[in-house]
Design an enzyme around this catalytic site. Structure first.
Site, PDB file in Angstrom:
ATOM      1  N   SER A   1       0.855  -1.192   0.000  1.00 53.85           N
ATOM      2  CA  SER A   1       0.000   0.000   0.000  1.00 53.85           C
ATOM      3  C   SER A   1       0.883   1.232   0.000  1.00 53.85           C
ATOM      4  O   SER A   1       2.015   1.192   0.508  1.00 53.85           O
ATOM      5  CB  SER A   1      -0.910   0.007   1.243  1.00 53.85           C
ATOM      6  OG  SER A   1      -1.550   1.255   1.396  1.00 53.85           O
TER       7      SER A   1
ATOM      8  N   TYR B   1      -1.977  -0.237  10.493  1.00 53.95           N
ATOM      9  CA  TYR B   1      -2.026  -0.683   9.096  1.00 53.95           C
ATOM     10  C   TYR B   1      -0.787  -0.214   8.348  1.00 53.95           C
ATOM     11  O   TYR B   1      -0.141  -0.999   7.643  1.00 53.95           O
ATOM     12  CB  TYR B   1      -3.297  -0.138   8.437  1.00 53.95           C
ATOM     13  CG  TYR B   1      -3.417  -0.457   6.966  1.00 53.95           C
ATOM     14  CD1 TYR B   1      -3.778  -1.735   6.545  1.00 53.95           C
ATOM     15  CD2 TYR B   1      -3.184   0.519   6.003  1.00 53.95           C
ATOM     16  CE1 TYR B   1      -3.899  -2.033   5.196  1.00 53.95           C
ATOM     17  CE2 TYR B   1      -3.300   0.223   4.647  1.00 53.95           C
ATOM     18  CZ  TYR B   1      -3.655  -1.042   4.251  1.00 53.95           C
ATOM     19  OH  TYR B   1      -3.760  -1.329   2.913  1.00 53.95           O
TER      20      TYR B   1
ATOM     21  N   LYS C   1       2.454  -2.399   6.472  1.00 53.57           N
ATOM     22  CA  LYS C   1       2.872  -2.224   5.082  1.00 53.57           C
ATOM     23  C   LYS C   1       4.328  -1.763   4.990  1.00 53.57           C
ATOM     24  O   LYS C   1       5.055  -2.168   4.071  1.00 53.57           O
ATOM     25  CB  LYS C   1       1.944  -1.238   4.374  1.00 53.57           C
ATOM     26  CG  LYS C   1       0.485  -1.701   4.315  1.00 53.57           C
ATOM     27  CD  LYS C   1       0.348  -3.043   3.607  1.00 53.57           C
ATOM     28  CE  LYS C   1      -1.107  -3.448   3.455  1.00 53.57           C
ATOM     29  NZ  LYS C   1      -1.268  -4.722   2.710  1.00 53.57           N
TER      30      LYS C   1
ATOM     31  N   SER D   1     -13.001  -1.640  -2.973  1.00 55.46           N
ATOM     32  CA  SER D   1     -12.871  -3.038  -2.568  1.00 55.46           C
ATOM     33  C   SER D   1     -13.605  -3.224  -1.249  1.00 55.46           C
ATOM     34  O   SER D   1     -14.197  -2.286  -0.703  1.00 55.46           O
ATOM     35  CB  SER D   1     -11.394  -3.424  -2.394  1.00 55.46           C
ATOM     36  OG  SER D   1     -10.864  -2.845  -1.217  1.00 55.46           O
TER      37      SER D   1
END
Length: 219
Positions: A71, A84, A88, A120
Site C-alpha cells: 500500500s 495498518y 505495510k 474493494s
C-alpha cells in the site's frame, strides 16, 4: 493449499499476496492486540506463504514471481491507520531485503505493488470505532487490476498505483519527506476530526477547509 496446487500443476509461476485488512481509528484508541492481529494477517501471513513458494522458484530459476500487494501507506504514515501503515512498511522492508538477497543471479522477481484508495471490501471490513465515511471517488477495482497486471508483465520491482491527490502525497513522502511531514501534521488532526464527525475522510477539500459535518457539530 500449497501442496494441492503443486500436486495438480507441478509448480507456482506467480504468487500474489493480496490478503489484508485495514484500520480506521487513532493510534491511541487502537488496542495493542488489534495491532498484533493486523500484523498476523498483513505481514506474517504473506511472509509464511512466500517462504513456502520461494525455495522451489529459486531452484527452478525459470522466471517465478512473488507479487506483494502492499500500500502507499507503506510509504507514509496514514492518520487513522497507524498499525495498518506499520504492517505495510514492514512488508516493504522485508521483501526489499529478500530481493537484495536473491540479487541478479536468479530469474525470480520480487514485486512490491503499492495501491492507493481502491474500490474493494477493505473499507467495510476495516477495524474501526467511528462513523466516518469514504465517499470520495476511488480507483476502480478493474483499473487497479489492469495496472497490477501490467506491473507483473514488466516485472517492475515497485509500482505506485493511485490517483491524485494520494499519488502526489506519495511522491512528496518519498522525495521530500520533510515537506510531506509538515503538510500531514496540518491535515492529520483535521482528518481525525472529520472521521469522528461522520465526514468523508478522503475529501481533500474538507481536510483543507473544514467539513460540513464538523461545521454542523460546531453549530
Amino acid at each position: 493449499a500449497y501442496n494441492t496446487v503443486i500436486a495438480q500443476f507441478g509448480k507456482i509461476d506467480a504468487l500474489v499476496l493480496n490478503a489484508g485488512r485495514a484500520q480506521r481509528m487513532t493510534a491511541i484508541k487502537t488496542p495493542v492486540q488489534t495491532t498484533r492481529d493486523l500484523f498476523d494477517l498483513n505481514f506474517f501471513a504473506p511472509v509464511e506463504l512466500a517462504k513456502l513458494a520461494l525455495p522451489a522458484m529459486l531452484e527452478r530459476n525459470d522466471g517465478g514471481q512473488i507479487v506483494l500487494m502492499s500500500s502507499v501507506s507503506g510509504k507514509l504514515g496514514t492518520p487513522l491507520g497507524s498499525s495498518y501503515s506499520a504492517t505495510k512498511w514492514a512488508l516493504n522492508g522485508y521483501f526489499d531485503a529478500v530481493r537484495a538477497e536473491i540479487g541478479t543471479t536468479k530469474n525470480v522477481a520480487i514485486q512490491n505493488i503499492l495501491p492507493g484508495p481502491v474500490e474493494s471490501e477493505i473499507t467495510e471490513k476495516a477495524i474501526k470505532d467511528g462513523k466516518g465515511s469514504e465517499d470520495s471517488k476511488k480507483m476502480t477495482t478493474a483499473r487497479c487490476t489492469e495496472l497490477v497486471a501490467k506491473a507483473m508483465h514488466h516485472r517492475l520491482e515497485e509500482s505506485w498505483i493511485s490517483e491524485m491527490p494520494v499519488l502526489g502525497y506519495t511522491y512528496l513522502a518519498e522525495y521530500t519527506p520533510w515537506v510531506f511531514r509538515q503538510i500531514i501534521k496540518q491535515m492529520g488532526p483535521k482528518r481525525v476530526d472529520i472521521y469522528e464527525n461522520g465526514g468523508d475522510i478522503y475529501s481533500l477539500k474538507d481536510m483543507l477547509f473544514g467539513s460540513d459535518a464538523t461545521a454542523k457539530k460546531e453549530l
